[in-house]
Structures are given as structure tokens and as C-alpha cells.
Design a protein around this motif. Structure first.
Motif, mmCIF file in Angstrom:
data_model
loop_
_atom_site.group_PDB
_atom_site.id
_atom_site.type_symbol
_atom_site.label_atom_id
_atom_site.label_comp_id
_atom_site.label_asym_id
_atom_site.label_seq_id
_atom_site.Cartn_x
_atom_site.Cartn_y
_atom_site.Cartn_z
ATOM 1 N N GLU A 105 10.397 -0.840 3.150
ATOM 2 C CA GLU A 105 9.962 0.553 3.345
ATOM 3 C C GLU A 105 8.850 0.913 2.360
ATOM 4 O OE1 GLU A 105 11.754 5.061 3.317
ATOM 5 O OE2 GLU A 105 13.147 3.376 3.212
ATOM 6 N N GLN A 106 9.096 0.563 1.098
ATOM 7 C CA GLN A 106 8.064 0.830 0.091
ATOM 8 C C GLN A 106 6.771 0.092 0.436
ATOM 9 O OE1 GLN A 106 8.874 0.077 -4.026
ATOM 10 N NE2 GLN A 106 10.266 1.834 -4.232
ATOM 11 N N ARG A 150 5.475 4.705 -7.776
ATOM 12 C CA ARG A 150 5.128 5.864 -8.595
ATOM 13 C C ARG A 150 3.664 6.272 -8.384
ATOM 14 N NH1 ARG A 150 7.062 5.805 -14.620
ATOM 15 N NH2 ARG A 150 9.010 5.651 -13.428
ATOM 16 N N ASP A 151 2.803 5.267 -8.233
ATOM 17 C CA ASP A 151 1.386 5.570 -7.957
ATOM 18 C C ASP A 151 1.265 6.378 -6.665
ATOM 19 O OD1 ASP A 151 -0.100 4.220 -10.089
ATOM 20 O OD2 ASP A 151 0.728 2.391 -9.237
ATOM 21 N N VAL A 198 -3.076 -5.313 -5.288
ATOM 22 C CA VAL A 198 -1.732 -5.910 -5.329
ATOM 23 C C VAL A 198 -0.683 -4.791 -5.232
ATOM 24 C CG1 VAL A 198 -0.115 -7.278 -6.695
ATOM 25 C CG2 VAL A 198 -2.565 -7.829 -6.742
ATOM 26 N N PRO A 199 0.162 -4.834 -4.222
ATOM 27 C CA PRO A 199 1.217 -3.827 -4.107
ATOM 28 C C PRO A 199 2.416 -4.220 -4.976
ATOM 29 C CG PRO A 199 1.318 -5.320 -2.244
ATOM 30 C CD PRO A 199 0.189 -5.801 -3.116
ATOM 31 N N ILE A 200 3.055 -3.207 -5.572
ATOM 32 C CA ILE A 200 4.265 -3.475 -6.355
ATOM 33 C C ILE A 200 5.388 -2.697 -5.684
ATOM 34 C CG2 ILE A 200 5.334 -3.241 -8.617
ATOM 35 C CD1 ILE A 200 2.356 -3.293 -9.683
ATOM 36 N N VAL A 219 -3.769 4.983 -8.992
ATOM 37 C CA VAL A 219 -3.737 3.525 -8.938
ATOM 38 C C VAL A 219 -3.952 3.011 -10.359
ATOM 39 C CG1 VAL A 219 -4.597 3.224 -6.584
ATOM 40 C CG2 VAL A 219 -6.227 3.421 -8.478
ATOM 41 N N GLU A 220 -3.503 1.782 -10.591
ATOM 42 C CA GLU A 220 -3.782 1.172 -11.881
ATOM 43 C C GLU A 220 -4.919 0.184 -11.687
ATOM 44 O OE1 GLU A 220 -0.884 -0.841 -15.038
ATOM 45 O OE2 GLU A 220 -1.815 -2.290 -13.683
#
Lengths: 491, 491
Positions: free
Chosen positions: B312-313, B366-367, B305-307, B373-374
Motif C-alpha cells: 500500500e505504501q 513521512r515524506d 528510491v522509495p522507502i 523528499v530527501e
């Protein structure tokens, strides 16, 4: 083992005998229902697994819906009911009880009568669209791309193993879409999947086309089909893909909010192939010695048969054979080593010919000395002696060659047996003397179609998708026509 | 998304809600029949494929027999009929027709009444043994080791999704043997297969045992079973394997010439597991957040899952995520990258928790900076931040760890909830206050078993195969007993 009836002698009898003798299927004690035996089921499993992979690759998921459909569900879609709900298995009660008058006998308990009769599904549009009603609210819920592997029942009066049985196994895709265009594209995409499967895996060339209105699926706006030619020149419909329009969405009140915020009925498709494909596979390739299976669908692709006298020779051959078996298995080839000492090599040769094993490797004492093996192809019955060294690579290539050759043979046969005719006289003459498919102009009316069918037993199999524009006049009415249809007698 | 009812609040309601909310199955418009939705079916497919592989490895082949069984076939085996033929779907007619009095309505055509009623199979011993009669003549035809994947129907009055439905999917093995010993060995072998599957794939520990005579399969001489403990302490029978003796061979006159040239009845087994296993899987591991699936059976093993804020992010994360997805796929791990921008990460987290995806990987801006990764585990809801480099190896190991941990958690839970008691008072107290399984002495009579059942609702689940010899006295009659049985309330 008694010989098979030959195809030229009695094609129909040849087929029936072959299905039973090759251990594919047999009739059961239940009228119209067959038992699919392990060897037949293994072929069906290979078909199913390959189709399932293709469905998943094209974005479909499997699900499962009830086998029973309440009678009233059929009343919702009149055409569908007309086509399917009439000749069907009807469940009226839910209990048996001991017969008080005949100990040991069972009778239907009259007190266990259902309020509403249940139909054993002949096809699942009704039950599935009644479910989709709850799944579809917004265009975001679409498309729904679902397939089901299931058994279905249609009360057929004249049945034949695999070709027409009361119960059969099949898959039925049922998709729902937000636009007509998307649904039509889905219908066409699945026809391509079926054609690709038939040609690449079954090695059966097919004509892709659309059905005439009178041959459409009950409830469809357009039925696409693939039609294959059997060795007796008759056609076999091998798969159908239906554009159902909004008929089922209207019948079951399946509406969604579209991107513009308006309520709209969903667009539907359904598509299916069944154990009938087994009939097509058998009749397309097999010969008077038995089955001819394309390597991609053969449960056993290679059989190794030792030819030996005494245990010592057998032990020597065992060593070489097991090693070869290992090498072939490592290449993903399904191989059986039959060193059973109860049956003679000649018996085994006949048995594996009957079962359609594509490649037979024989190994005798002399082969051991010469470091050779004898390789026999099932499809063209040729044999050759080859060096044992690296034979696994040769076999791997040979299986591909056989697959192609079987396909090309069927393709040539079909090409030789499609005849263009331009008059009804010619049509009748060709149909009677040569058979096969006939390409002819048709005026587009149900009347002409019906008359031809009644007078010749040939039906319009399809209007090929790739039929080129061509001016002509129709067979009977003489009205203008701009492309040819394919006529044939059919299974 | 409304929260699930918690297990402590209402276990039964929690289960029903979970099955529906996690998109596993739902009730259909047909009484007692369920719709298995794509996500639920995908789990069932994984179970089926694994079991199928195990059956084939132990020498079995698949086949298919008719769905209908003529009423008279049930009359042949009295006990079997008593157990199964009574509450069943009975087909009495084969045609509907338009109702002349109500246009648009259909009625059963009274002229299309079957001469003999057909029962929709509740189990297939009768139809299969009537077929084996033609397949078995000599000891050389034995053993027959056949399995069938099919739907069956039993007219259940109180149904629950997966646990008890009128129609369900299952497999049924039906084997025929030349000797009693071989049949008993087969029965025990298949019990081992089931136990192995339950423990290694479902991560559900099971007790292998034999049923008491009153809990035996109708028509069996001995019924072996695997019993699993659910989180509410109740038992769920997860699979059964029956030694049928010569009962069906006698009922259907299946005789063979043995090695000594004498005619003998064949020896039979049957064994089955069903979509009920889905219920066991759900109830054994899941929690108040939703499903907990063991990695081996999870359709999606890892979700990424991308946050992100802005396109762009997202593009930056996409690049890293797709690469990681590729690396995981290369290891045979099923992974979904959910970069849908319609739903917020929090919504996705809850959704994948509900669906039981074993591992969730979250990636934020931030990752990306920190090259981390979390990772969140579904089973114990722990999270950790780890370096991205070689994370695929870590995940691969983590999935194995999770599989083991889920199994061990269930094993510990079961150990804590099996209580040995030595008096009926203690039995009733433990059953009421603690629940779970109770290990106690029983005198071997149906009377005591029945009394306990009537007074406490606990039944004898099985006499464990590994029960050690132990002198004791039975709960009510005080008669001597030499080993303990397992009692529990059951699904």
C-alpha cells in the motif's frame, strides 16, 4: 563529369560506378577492404543512429567485446567454427623488427610468435558467450540484452563495395534468456525491428521469413531474415535474426539456476545488420542519374541553388535564401545553400542529382521578382514553380510524400516481379526471361534445394512468415508441399 | 557487497576494484583486451557523442578506413614505424583448417599465407595518407577535415583497464592543409576542443602544453597535449594534437598544385582521444564509496528510491514518484525510479553511490505526509530534506551546481599540488614527500630530461602554452632557462 553507365546497359557496372562517383566508398590498398568516404559514412551514421534508438527503445544496451578471439574458442562450437573460423584473418605474431639484411625494411620477428593464434572476429558469439559465463549464475541475471557496434573481418575472395567486403561495419545483438520461449520472442521481435527500419527509413519493402536449414547461420537453430528485391530483380538479404537455442551456452558452459532451483543452460539469440544495407539502399532506389535517397536517411535533404549573374543578383538571392534556409532548419530539415561561385548551376544540378539530395530549390532573378521558387524532386525528376511564401511548410510535407512515394514505387516494382509458378519448366522460364522472385512449392529437402541451386543459381531466400497454407507439389520431386517458398538469384 | 579498498590504502587497487565493481569494464580472456560493460559503455557513448558534436561544429566529417595496414606502408614513414609498427598484432595467414591429427582442433593453414603481412592499425596515418594521395590534386581539394571513430591495437605488455589496453577505442582526426599556418592553427584548435571537453564535460581541469621532442608522437613536428592531475598526484595525458608537417605527405607522395600553380606537399595534423579518458574521469573524481560522475556524463543523473513497508505504501509512493520522474524527464534529465522490491533501500543507496549517480531522491511515508523528499548529493555526500513542490527546478539547478563543484574541487586539488621548485634537491624532496606536479626550469636538452626521468621516474609532461617568461637556471646542468616545464610521474 562523365555520365554513369545506365542500369539497362550493365547493372553491375552502374552500381560500382555510382558508389564511387557519388563519393560513398572506394577500394583501398588493402585487399577486400573499403574506405567509406564522408558522404557514405554520413548515410551510414543516420542508419546507425536510428537503429541504435530502436534497439534502446526495445530494452537493449550497448557494450564492447575484444576484436580478437583465441583460436580455441572456435573449437568449442563446431558448427560456428565450420561456418566462420575458416576464412579469416589470423594473427600469429606481435612484433615486427628491422630487417638486418634490408635497411629500411621490416620483417616479422620470429621470436614474437603467439602461443595461441588470435582470429580477428568474423562474428562475436564465441568471445561474448565465453564472457557471459561469468555474468550468468541465476535467472535473476537474465535476460541479458546487449548490442555491439563493431567492425568484423571475413576473408572474402570476391568483394564488392558495401555488398561483400573483407572488413565491414555492423551491429551484432547477443542476448541470453532463461527460457526458450523468451529467446524465440526476442528473435522475432528483432526481425520486426529490422523490417520496420527497412520499410520506414530505407523505404525498402522486405519479406520476413525463415531460412532453410542449409542457409542457416552457423550454430543457429533457426534463422529469420528480411529479404529485399533490388532493381535487377535479385534478392538481397538485408538482416538476420538467429535463435541459437542452447548451442553456445553448452559450448561455453553457461548455466544458471532457474526459478525452481535447477541448473539449466541459457537460451541465446543473435541478430545483425551491416554496411551491406548501404548496398541495398543504393540498389533499391537509384537511377541512371545517380543516387535516390529517402529523405529520412539523406545527409542533405534540401539543397538551395541560386541562379545569378553578377554579385548584385547573388546578394539579393543570398538574402532570401538564407532566410529560407533558417526556416527549414527550424523545422529540423537538413538544408545546404550552395552559393559557391566556382561552379555553374547546371553542374550543381547534376552533382546533387548524383548525390541523391531529395529536394532541390532553384532561385533566380525572375523568382525574386515573382516571389517564387522552382522545386525539383530527385525521386521522379519533376519540377514545379511555387510561391515562396510559406514554402517551408510545403517542403516539409513534400519530404514525407517523397519518402512514401519511394517506398511505394519499390513496393509496386516488387509486386510486379514476384511470380507464382507451379512447374520446374515454368520456374526456369520465368527465372531466365523475367527474373525477380519466384514463389514455388518445395519438398523441404536439401536435395531438391541443392539441385535447383546448381541448375538455376536461384536459392531459397526464405519461407515467408505470412505464407498462407496451400496444398501443392514440389518443383522437382513432386512431393506434397503445404506452402510456398521464395526463390531468387541473390547478392 | 564488499567494501572498496580505500584510496589511501592502495590507490592502484582502489582503481582496479572500482572499475570492476561499478560494472564499467573487465579483463577478457584475450590478453590485454578488455570488455567494456554496458554501464561503462554508456559513459563512453556520452563522451563520444559530445566530442562528435564538437568535431562536426568545427567542420569535420567522419569517415572509415581499413583496420589493416600493409607492412610496407609503415616502411614509408620511418619514425612512425619506429614508434608504432614494432609492437603490434601481425596478420600472417587468412585461413584455419581442421587439424588432421587432432579431431576437433583447428590449425593455421600453411597454404594460406599472405604475400605481405597486414598490421592491425595502431594508428591510421599510414593508411589514411596513402588514400589522401588519390584525393588531393589541387589546393581546391583542401582542407580535408576527417575524423574516424575506431578500434586500434598496440601490443602493450603491462595493461590496466581503460588506462592501457592492447585494444582500445578512440577517435583519430586526420587533416590535410594547403599551408603550414593552416595546419598549425588546426592542431591548436583541436587542442582547444579537447581542453574544453575535458573541463566542461568531464569536469577535469587540464594543462595545455607542448611535448618535448623526446615525448613527441612518432612522425610529428610538434605534439600538443592536455595533461590532467589524478587524485594521487600523478599526471594523465588526456589528449594529443599533432602538427605533422609534411612528413606523411612526403612519405606517401601527396602533392597538390597550389594557388601559384606550383606542386607542393600537403601539410598534416592528427589528433586523438581514447577510452583512456574513462580512466581519467574515474581517477579524477571518485572516492572510497565508488564513482563520482559529473552530471553531464552520467548515464543516470537522478535516481529515485522509495522507502516503504508493504504494497500500500509502495503504491502511494509510486504515484508521486512517477509524476516526479515525468517532470524531470521533461527537463531532459535522465532519471531512474528504482521500486524493485527485491533489494532494501540501504542496498540501493550503496549501489547508486558505487555507480556515481549524481543525485539520489529518497521518498518515504513521512515524506508523503509532509510533501517533502530527501535529496542526497553523490559528490559531497550531503543530504537535505526539501519540499516536493517544484523540486524538479531545484534538481535542474542542483545538477549544474554539482558539475561546477566537481570541477572546482579538482581545480583546487590541482592548485594545491603544483609546486614550483628551483633546485634538483628540492625537486626530489617534493616529488617524494608530496608528489603532484612540479614546475621547474629545464635546459631544453634531452640529456637532462633523461637523467631526471631515470633518477626520479618523473617526466616532463609539457611546457605549458601559458607559461610566462621567467629567467631561471635548469635543475641539473644549471644552464639558463626562460620558462618552466611541468614534471610529474605519469600514467
Amino acid at each position: 563529369m562523365a555520365k554513369l553507365t545506365s542500369r539497362s546497359e550493365d547493372y553491375s557496372k552502374w552500381y560500382n560506378e555510382l558508389v564511387v562517383k557519388a563519393d560513398l566508398a572506394e577500394n583501398s590498398g588493402v585487399r577486400g577492404c573499403m574506405v567509406i568516404k564522408p558522404y557514405g559514412y554520413a548515410i551510414w551514421e543516420k542508419m546507425r543512429d536510428e537503429l541504435d534508438r530502436m534497439f534502446k527503445e526495445t530494452g537493449h544496451q550497448n557494450a564492447y567485446f575484444p576484436i580478437f578471439i583465441p583460436k580455441s574458442y572456435f573449437e568449442a562450437e563446431e558448427k560456428n567454427a565450420e561456418g566462420f573460423a575458416k576464412e579469416c584473418a589470423v594473427v600469429t605474431h606481435y612484433r615486427l623488427k628491422n630487417d638486418p639484411e634490408n635497411p629500411g625494411k621490416l620483417i616479422v620477428d620470429p621470436e614474437a610468435k603467439l602461443e595461441e593464434e588470435l582470429i580477428v572476429r568474423p562474428t562475436s558469439e564465441a568471445i561474448i558467450w565465453s564472457t557471459y559465463k561469468n555474468w550468468i549464475q541465476s535467472y535473476r541475471d537474465l535476460p541479458i540484452l546487449i548490442n555491439q557496434w563493431a567492425n568484423v573481418v571475413r576473408w572474402e575472395m570476391r568483394t564488392r563495395l558495401f555488398l561483400r567486403t573483407a572488413e565491414f561495419l555492423w551491429q551484432e545483438g547477443h542476448t541470453a534468456h532463461a527460457t526458450k520461449q523468451e529467446a524465440v520472442e526476442e528473435t522475432e521481435k528483432m526481425l520486426e525491428v529490422y523490417a520496420d527500419f527497412a520499410e520506414r527509413f530505407m523505404a525498402v519493402p522486405v519479406i520476413k521469413g525463415i531460412k532453410t536449414p542449409s542457409e542457416r547461420f552457423a550454430g543457429a537453430e533457426e534463422t529469420y531474415c528480411i529479404e529485399a528485391m533490388m532493381q535487377d530483380g535479385k534478392a538481397l538479404q538485408a538482416g538476420t535474426s538467429h535463435f541459437l537455442g542452447q548451442n553456445f551456452a553448452e559450448a561455453f558452459d553457461v548455466k544458471f539456476t532457474n526459478k525452481e532451483g535447477k541448473m539449466e543452460h541459457a537460451w541465446a539469440t543473435s541478430w545483425g545488420v551491416s554496411t551491406r544495407l548501404m548496398g541495398a539502399l543504393i540498389m533499391a532506389h537509384s537511377d541512371d542519374h545517380g543516387l535516390v535517397l529517402p529523405p529520412t536517411l539523406a545527409p542533405i535533404q534540401v539543397v538551395i541553388v541560386p541562379i545569378f549573374k553578377g554579385e548584385e543578383q547573388l546578394n539579393q538571392i543570398n538574402e532570401v535564401a538564407f532566410e529560407l534556409q533558417g526556416k527549414l532548419k527550424a523545422k529540423g530539415i537538413s538544408v545546404k545553400y550552395d552559393n559557391d561561385d566556382q561552379n555553374k548551376p547546371g553542374w550543381k544540378f547534376a552533382e546533387y542529382e548524383l548525390k541523391g539530395v531529395p529536394v532541390r530549390i532553384a532561385m533566380g532573378a525572375r523568382d525574386l521578382e515573382n516571389k517564387t521558387v522552382e522545386i525539383a524532386r530527385r525521386d521522379n525528376l519533376t519540377k514545379e514553380v511555387r510561391p515562396l511564401e510559406n514554402i517551408e511548410n510545403y517542403i516539409e510535407e513534400l519530404l514525407k510524400t517523397i519518402q512514401n512515394d519511394i517506398y511505394n514505387k519499390a513496393l509496386s516494382f516488387r509486386a510486379e516481379n514476384i511470380t507464382e509458378v507451379n512447374s520446374y519448366e515454368e520456374f526456369k522460364k520465368v527465372l531466365e526471361e523475367k527474373g525477380g522472385f519466384i514463389s514455388a512449392h518445395w519438398d523441404g529437402t536439401a536435395e531438391e534445394e541443392e539441385q535447383i541451386k546448381n541448375e538455376t543459381k536461384a536459392t531459397i531466400r526464405c519461407i515467408p512468415l505470412d505464407a498462407k497454407a496451400e496444398e501443392g507439389v514440389s518443383l522437382i520431386s513432386g512431393r506434397p508441399s503445404n506452402r510456398r517458398a521464395i526463390f531468387a538469384k541473390a547478392y
